[in-house]
Design an enzyme around this catalytic site. Structure first.
Site, short mmCIF file in Angstrom:
data_model
loop_
_atom_site.label_atom_id
_atom_site.label_comp_id
_atom_site.label_asym_id
_atom_site.label_seq_id
_atom_site.Cartn_x
_atom_site.Cartn_y
_atom_site.Cartn_z
N SER A 184 4.94 -3.69 -2.58
CA SER A 184 5.82 -4.73 -2.33
C SER A 184 6.82 -5.02 -3.40
CB SER A 184 5.13 -5.97 -1.60
OG SER A 184 4.29 -6.37 -2.78
N LYS A 185 7.64 -6.03 -3.29
CA LYS A 185 8.45 -6.49 -4.39
C LYS A 185 7.85 -7.00 -5.53
CE LYS A 185 12.36 -7.74 -1.45
NZ LYS A 185 13.29 -8.91 -0.91
N ARG A 186 6.43 -7.45 -5.42
CA ARG A 186 5.90 -7.76 -6.42
C ARG A 186 5.33 -6.68 -7.52
NH1 ARG A 186 0.19 -7.81 -6.00
NH2 ARG A 186 -0.72 -7.27 -3.92
#
Length: 471
Positions: free
Chosen positions: A242-244
């Site tokens: 994910s973006k994290r």
């Protein structure tokens, strides 16, 4: 004939996970002389944008995943969804639901206090005629819910094997929302049937959706496609990517100078294991070797370090002419060169720097000084010593007298100069390096001096002396 599809939603950029799914579908289709269809699932009207559609198309094109049919847009097919939903209603396999979201949330909240898992309570399935008529007079918006039959639903997954779910775990899900748009599970069944999709290859986060879709196929007496659910792509902490974990858009990696063929090669190995230990494949080799049976069940880690290593290997395989063609747009965009740049000069720079590049953008960072001289001096404290200004001033006069500007002559002259002055060569080499590049590392100094040219070297050493004088 084999027919597969990729169906991204234009609510954001093309995710690397979707790209990997698209690649596997493409390889499967080409392997079996089938068709690869592109469908845009744009029924989320509020979040879908034309800009994202274009980004998705550009990303797939950059990856070399040429679709055979499409792009088709779900938003163009609303009449068909309504027609099929009406048929399911008329067959007594669905019902209108007048519940508002607030009403459902309140009932859910109360039910969950018992410690049980909520699913829709079929309140509207058992509405009396008078209640329905009242809701209609009030102008209440209504959705259509599919009636889940009793029993179990099972299917054979080409990767995971037999999968079975008790229908009691599935609620009467919405097939047409109150805004007139279809739900995901309903739209994909209608589309896949109408398009003649034979194999649905997608991420294994869709496994819970598959029994719902199979029930719809059965309710409509339609032939079902085969299913293959791919393992998820994971971050370095082994949770879903994910973006994290960093940027997950395909276009980012293109813009950062990753070669498309390297990215495709990297994606192909995220879940699929070739028969041998090879790591490098052309697209044609991937088509020939790919087998869905060799896709694993466990998630694969998106290792950015491996991607950069693989990309650097692909860069090394390029000829200087190919590398020039690939890197030119990045250098123009960063304003390091103009469109009418000196091709011979860039060729010399790339010949020297090619082995040091991990991406097509790296030259902007580690070779900025080949194009601009407005750099700061980084690490200058490492090369300062008493007498540096005087020694460098004398050396400047020396290089002004060099007639033939070649690296071997430049090096020989510097060593003679240091012998005459009784100083170590590093007392000239290190200051000159930082003067003409702004940094304390890089390729051989004399090679850099030859490429930059005598005039540029003299100008940069003078500027450095001014800096020392002013400091």
């Amino acid at each position: 004939m084999v027919k597969v599809r990729i169906a991204p939603s234009p609510t954001g950029y093309l995710h690397v996970g979707t790209a990997r799914t698209a690649l596997y579908n493409f390889l499967f289709a080409r392997k079996h002389n089938g068709k690869f269809v592109l469908r845009i699932e744009d029924t989320d009207v509020k979040r879908s944008t034309e800009e994202m559609v274009n980004v998705i198309l550009d990303s797939l094109t950059w990856l070399g995943l040429k679709w055979d049919e499409g792009p088709f847009f779900q938003s163009d097919n609303l009449k068909r969804y309504q027609e099929i939903a009406k048929k399911i209603l008329e067959d007594g396999k669905a019902y209108y639901c007048y519940c508002t979201q607030e009403e459902i949330e309140e009932r859910k909240r109360i039910y969950q206090k018992t410690g049980k898992v909520w699913k829709y309570d079929r309140r509207c399935l058992h509405l009396k005629k008078e209640e329905k008529e009242r809701f209609e007079r009030e102008g209440r918006k209504k959705a259509i819910r599919f009636i889940i039959p009793e029993g179990k639903t099972s299917f054979h997954d080409l990767i995971h094997g037999e999968i079975e779910m008790n229908n009691s775990e599935i609620e009467d899900f919405v097939i047409m929302k109150s805004d007139g748009f279809p739900s995901y599970n309903f739209a994909v069944v209608v589309d896949d049937h109408d398009m003649g999709i034979t194999h649905v290859i997608r991420g294994d986060d869709h496994i819970p959706n598959t029994p719902k879709q199979i029930l719809l196929y059965d309710a409509l007496s339609w032939d079902k496609p085969e299913f293959a659910h791919l393992p998820l792509i994971l971050g370095e902490d082994r949770s879903k990517l994910s973006k994290r974990h960093g940027v997950v858009a395909v276009s980012y990696y293109r813009d950062e100078g990753i070669l498309s063929e390297a990215f495709v090669n990297f994606l192909a190995l995220l879940g699929w294991s070739p028969k041998d230990e090879r790591e490098f494949f052309t697209m044609d080799e991937l088509i020939r070797e790919f087998d869905i049976k060799n896709v694993g069940k466990r998630g694969a880690v998106f290792d950015i370090k491996k991607l950069l290593w693989m990309n650097s290997e692909y860069i090394r395989k390029l000829s200087i002419e190919e590398l020039m063609e690939r890197i030119e747009p990045y250098l123009i965009k960063s304003e390091l060169i103009m469109k009418d740049y000196d091709k011979g000069y860039l060729k010399n720079v790339l010949t020297m720097m090619k082995e040091r590049l991990q991406t097509l953008r790296d030259l902007e960072k580690i070779g900025y000084y080949f194009f601009k001289d407005d750099y700061k001096y980084e690490g200058i404290e490492k090369i300062l010593y008493e007498g540096i200004y005087e020694n460098l001033s004398y050396y400047l006069k020396r290089i002004e007298l060099i007639d033939e500007w070649r690296k071997d002559i430049i090096e020989k002259d510097l060593r003679i100069f240091c012998d005459e002055k009784g100083i170590s060569t590093k007392k000239i080499i290190h200051p000159v390096r930082i003067a003409i590049t702004g940094i304390t590392f890089g390729p051989g100094l004399f090679e850099i001096m030859e490429i930059l040219g005598k005039e540029n070297v003299i100008k940069r050493v003078r500027r450095f002396l001014e800096f020392l004088k002013g400091g």
